[in-house]
Design a protein around this motif. Structure first.
Motif, PDB file in Angstrom:
ATOM      1  N   ASN A 174       1.230  -1.337  -0.132  1.00 61.00           N
ATOM      2  CA  ASN A 174       0.013   0.324  -0.250  1.00 61.00           C
ATOM      3  C   ASN A 174       1.013   1.255   0.106  1.00 61.00           C
ATOM      4  OD1 ASN A 174      -2.876  -0.181   0.290  1.00 61.00           O
ATOM      5  ND2 ASN A 174      -2.560  -1.788   1.697  1.00 61.00           N
ATOM      6  N   ARG A 175       2.349   1.238   0.260  1.00 60.43           N
ATOM      7  CA  ARG A 175       3.111   2.383   0.682  1.00 60.43           C
ATOM      8  C   ARG A 175       3.770   2.551  -0.503  1.00 60.43           C
ATOM      9  NH1 ARG A 175       8.975   1.557   2.017  1.00 60.43           N
ATOM     10  NH2 ARG A 175       9.688   4.133   1.889  1.00 60.43           N
ATOM     11  N   GLN A 176       3.659   1.654  -1.387  1.00 54.50           N
ATOM     12  CA  GLN A 176       4.279   1.514  -2.597  1.00 54.50           C
ATOM     13  C   GLN A 176       3.064   1.886  -3.688  1.00 54.50           C
ATOM     14  OE1 GLN A 176       7.302   1.438  -3.418  1.00 54.50           O
ATOM     15  NE2 GLN A 176       7.207   1.928  -5.678  1.00 54.50           N
ATOM     16  N   ILE A 177       2.052   1.617  -3.251  1.00 58.14           N
ATOM     17  CA  ILE A 177       1.185   1.937  -4.589  1.00 58.14           C
ATOM     18  C   ILE A 177       0.891   3.957  -4.470  1.00 58.14           C
ATOM     19  CG2 ILE A 177      -1.130   1.724  -4.900  1.00 58.14           C
ATOM     20  CD1 ILE A 177      -1.417  -1.150  -4.596  1.00 58.14           C
ATOM     21  N   ASN A 178       0.801   3.625  -3.019  1.00 55.95           N
ATOM     22  CA  ASN A 178       0.901   5.523  -2.611  1.00 55.95           C
ATOM     23  C   ASN A 178       1.784   6.384  -3.109  1.00 55.95           C
ATOM     24  OD1 ASN A 178      -1.595   5.663  -1.562  1.00 55.95           O
ATOM     25  ND2 ASN A 178      -0.588   4.924   0.223  1.00 55.95           N
ATOM     26  N   ARG A 179       3.124   5.674  -3.471  1.00 58.51           N
ATOM     27  CA  ARG A 179       4.142   6.482  -3.781  1.00 58.51           C
ATOM     28  C   ARG A 179       3.804   6.745  -5.329  1.00 58.51           C
ATOM     29  NH1 ARG A 179       9.545   4.735  -1.135  1.00 58.51           N
ATOM     30  NH2 ARG A 179       9.084   2.560  -2.739  1.00 58.51           N
ATOM     31  N   GLU A 180       3.666   5.560  -5.722  1.00 58.57           N
ATOM     32  CA  GLU A 180       3.338   5.414  -7.050  1.00 58.57           C
ATOM     33  C   GLU A 180       2.364   6.686  -8.211  1.00 58.57           C
ATOM     34  OE1 GLU A 180       3.147   1.067  -8.883  1.00 58.57           O
ATOM     35  OE2 GLU A 180       5.293   0.721  -7.936  1.00 58.57           O
ATOM     36  N   GLN A 181       1.157   6.064  -7.344  1.00 55.34           N
ATOM     37  CA  GLN A 181      -0.297   6.553  -7.285  1.00 55.34           C
ATOM     38  C   GLN A 181       0.044   8.483  -7.344  1.00 55.34           C
ATOM     39  OE1 GLN A 181      -3.695   5.024  -5.782  1.00 55.34           O
ATOM     40  NE2 GLN A 181      -2.931   6.583  -4.842  1.00 55.34           N
ATOM     41  N   GLU A 182       1.224   8.826  -7.161  1.00 56.67           N
ATOM     42  CA  GLU A 182       1.271  10.286  -6.311  1.00 56.67           C
ATOM     43  C   GLU A 182       2.214  10.800  -8.027  1.00 56.67           C
ATOM     44  OE1 GLU A 182       0.292  12.723  -5.023  1.00 56.67           O
ATOM     45  OE2 GLU A 182      -1.218  10.793  -4.349  1.00 56.67           O
ATOM     46  N   ALA A 183       3.286   9.737  -8.096  1.00 60.68           N
ATOM     47  CA  ALA A 183       4.568   9.581  -9.459  1.00 60.68           C
ATOM     48  C   ALA A 183       3.602   9.947 -10.217  1.00 60.68           C
ATOM     49  CB  ALA A 183       4.894   8.713  -8.933  1.00 60.68           C
ATOM     50  N   LEU A 184       2.669   8.881 -10.656  1.00 59.47           N
ATOM     51  CA  LEU A 184       1.568   8.621 -11.846  1.00 59.47           C
ATOM     52  C   LEU A 184       0.859  10.012 -11.996  1.00 59.47           C
ATOM     53  CD1 LEU A 184       0.811   4.705 -11.830  1.00 59.47           C
ATOM     54  CD2 LEU A 184       2.818   6.442 -13.225  1.00 59.47           C
ATOM     55  N   LYS A 185       0.474  10.238 -10.962  1.00 61.42           N
ATOM     56  CA  LYS A 185      -0.421  12.221 -10.771  1.00 61.42           C
ATOM     57  C   LYS A 185       0.863  12.511 -11.579  1.00 61.42           C
ATOM     58  CE  LYS A 185      -3.931  10.923  -7.496  1.00 61.42           C
ATOM     59  NZ  LYS A 185      -4.002  11.078  -5.390  1.00 61.42           N
ATOM     60  N   LYS A 186       1.393  12.962 -10.992  1.00 62.86           N
ATOM     61  CA  LYS A 186       2.826  13.950 -12.205  1.00 62.86           C
ATOM     62  C   LYS A 186       3.191  13.590 -13.576  1.00 62.86           C
ATOM     63  CE  LYS A 186       4.815  14.874  -7.693  1.00 62.86           C
ATOM     64  NZ  LYS A 186       5.619  15.032  -6.736  1.00 62.86           N
ATOM     65  N   ILE A 187       3.058  12.636 -14.020  1.00 63.68           N
ATOM     66  CA  ILE A 187       3.260  12.185 -15.001  1.00 63.68           C
ATOM     67  C   ILE A 187       2.529  12.502 -15.616  1.00 63.68           C
ATOM     68  CG2 ILE A 187       4.417  10.326 -16.652  1.00 63.68           C
ATOM     69  CD1 ILE A 187       5.592   9.403 -14.279  1.00 63.68           C
ATOM     70  N   TYR A 188       0.647  11.378 -15.717  1.00 60.46           N
ATOM     71  CA  TYR A 188       0.447  11.711 -16.291  1.00 60.46           C
ATOM     72  C   TYR A 188      -1.490  12.482 -16.814  1.00 60.46           C
ATOM     73  CZ  TYR A 188       2.424   7.654 -17.797  1.00 60.46           C
ATOM     74  OH  TYR A 188       3.549   6.352 -18.232  1.00 60.46           O
ATOM     75  N   GLY A 189      -1.388  13.348 -15.187  1.00 61.96           N
ATOM     76  CA  GLY A 189      -2.731  14.287 -14.684  1.00 61.96           C
ATOM     77  C   GLY A 189      -3.751  13.621 -14.872  1.00 61.96           C
ATOM     78  N   ASP A 190      -4.203  14.586 -15.681  1.00 65.26           N
ATOM     79  CA  ASP A 190      -5.785  14.440 -15.526  1.00 65.26           C
ATOM     80  C   ASP A 190      -5.706  12.813 -16.274  1.00 65.26           C
ATOM     81  OD1 ASP A 190      -8.486  15.820 -15.549  1.00 65.26           O
ATOM     82  OD2 ASP A 190      -8.552  15.037 -17.530  1.00 65.26           O
ATOM     83  N   GLU A 191      -5.324  12.459 -17.142  1.00 62.41           N
ATOM     84  CA  GLU A 191      -5.516  11.260 -17.701  1.00 62.41           C
ATOM     85  C   GLU A 191      -5.256   9.929 -16.607  1.00 62.41           C
ATOM     86  OE1 GLU A 191      -3.910   8.333 -21.421  1.00 62.41           O
ATOM     87  OE2 GLU A 191      -2.580  10.197 -20.563  1.00 62.41           O
ATOM     88  N   TYR A 192      -4.790   9.539 -15.738  1.00 62.86           N
ATOM     89  CA  TYR A 192      -4.807   9.104 -14.878  1.00 62.86           C
ATOM     90  C   TYR A 192      -5.728   9.361 -14.074  1.00 62.86           C
ATOM     91  CZ  TYR A 192      -3.485   5.767 -11.145  1.00 62.86           C
ATOM     92  OH  TYR A 192      -2.999   5.473 -10.350  1.00 62.86           O
ATOM     93  N   LEU A 193      -5.735  10.465 -13.477  1.00 62.77           N
ATOM     94  CA  LEU A 193      -6.737  11.192 -12.355  1.00 62.77           C
ATOM     95  C   LEU A 193      -8.835  10.683 -13.262  1.00 62.77           C
ATOM     96  CD1 LEU A 193      -6.130  14.425 -11.452  1.00 62.77           C
ATOM     97  CD2 LEU A 193      -6.283  12.527  -9.846  1.00 62.77           C
ATOM     98  N   GLN A 194      -8.242  10.520 -14.340  1.00 58.31           N
ATOM     99  CA  GLN A 194      -9.172   9.548 -14.788  1.00 58.31           C
ATOM    100  C   GLN A 194      -9.820   8.047 -15.087  1.00 58.31           C
ATOM    101  OE1 GLN A 194     -12.501  10.941 -15.597  1.00 58.31           O
ATOM    102  NE2 GLN A 194     -11.413  12.778 -14.951  1.00 58.31           N
ATOM    103  N   TYR A 195      -8.121   7.542 -14.966  1.00 57.44           N
ATOM    104  CA  TYR A 195      -8.284   6.351 -14.878  1.00 57.44           C
ATOM    105  C   TYR A 195      -8.539   6.188 -13.909  1.00 57.44           C
ATOM    106  CZ  TYR A 195      -5.364   1.994 -14.569  1.00 57.44           C
ATOM    107  OH  TYR A 195      -4.981   0.487 -14.652  1.00 57.44           O
ATOM    108  N   MET A 196      -8.154   6.494 -12.606  1.00 52.67           N
ATOM    109  CA  MET A 196      -8.188   6.405 -11.582  1.00 52.67           C
ATOM    110  C   MET A 196      -9.807   6.047 -11.169  1.00 52.67           C
ATOM    111  SD  MET A 196      -5.913   8.054  -9.072  1.00 52.67           S
ATOM    112  CE  MET A 196      -5.972   7.528  -7.601  1.00 52.67           C
ATOM    113  N   LYS A 197     -10.798   6.925 -11.876  1.00 49.85           N
ATOM    114  CA  LYS A 197     -12.520   6.633 -11.404  1.00 49.85           C
ATOM    115  C   LYS A 197     -12.896   5.598 -11.728  1.00 49.85           C
ATOM    116  CE  LYS A 197     -12.584  11.364 -10.945  1.00 49.85           C
ATOM    117  NZ  LYS A 197     -12.983  13.148 -11.556  1.00 49.85           N
ATOM    118  N   LYS A 198     -12.288   5.596 -12.737  1.00 46.50           N
ATOM    119  CA  LYS A 198     -13.253   4.045 -13.637  1.00 46.50           C
ATOM    120  C   LYS A 198     -12.263   2.517 -12.980  1.00 46.50           C
ATOM    121  CE  LYS A 198     -11.299   4.626 -18.055  1.00 46.50           C
ATOM    122  NZ  LYS A 198     -11.136   4.585 -19.295  1.00 46.50           N
TER     123      LYS A 198
END
Length: 187
Positions: A158-182
């Motif tokens: 879970n710690r790693q997932i949280n770190r990766e999620q923060e990195a992916l939000k920075k890298i992919y922005g809104d595209e990742y946020l939309q993916y998280m919702k789906k």
């Protein structure tokens, strides 16, 4: 027999990762990014070696650190099913990653955001596979040691997932946020 299958699961995981990292290297992609962002990650390999030793100890009758709570063949075979499901999820996730596969967070050469195949079912199919395997091993060998590792694995993953999620939000922005919702975190 179930303990041998748990060992085979871990050996298969390690071989799959090493082969995939080697394949990515041939494509000119440095896929091994483990410990680059957080040096404390290097505590994990020795802990996993201890885990693997204890697993071997139960299978081969070597000295152990704990004793089984109960010996239940139905629970053990459920554990085998969980290990096989975990291995399937891990390999399916690794194949689904394509050239975006990395071990660790790659902020410089991340590849495309993968949202199909295993990633249409789970945002973290490899971690779902790991957790399933840890749970399966505990079901095969129900001891305090394997229960502590299961809980520890859940916390670390879970710690790693949280770190990766923060990195992916920075890298992919809104595209990742939309993916998280789906798509859900695990399933």
């Amino acid at each position: 027999m179930p303990a041998y299958l748990a060992i085979a699961t871990f050996v298969t995981l390690i071989i799959c990762v090493l082969l995939r990292v080697r394949q990515m290297k041939k494509l000119g992609i440095a896929a091994m990014k483990f410990g680059v962002i957080d040096k404390s990650d290097f505590i994990l390999p020795p802990l996993m070696l201890l885990y693997f030793y204890i697993l071997l100890a139960y299978a081969f009758g070597w000295p152990k650190v704990d004793s089984l709570w109960l010996e239940n063949s139905l629970l053990a075979w459920l554990g085998v099913a969980l290990c096989l499901f975990g291995l399937f999820m891990f390999i399916w996730g690794m194949v689904s990653f394509g050239q975006s596969f990395r071990v660790g967070i790659d902020q410089k050469q991340a590849g495309k955001l993968v949202q199909e195949k295993a990633f249409a079912f789970s945002r973290n199919p490899l971690y779902l596979g790991f957790l399933s395997i840890f749970f399966g091993v505990w079901a095969i060998l129900p001891t305090w040691f394997f229960l502590l590792y299961l809980i520890g694995a859940f916390i670390v993953i879970n710690r790693q997932i949280n770190r990766e999620q923060e990195a992916l939000k920075k890298i992919y922005g809104d595209e990742y946020l939309q993916y998280m919702k789906k798509v859900r975190r695990f399933f």
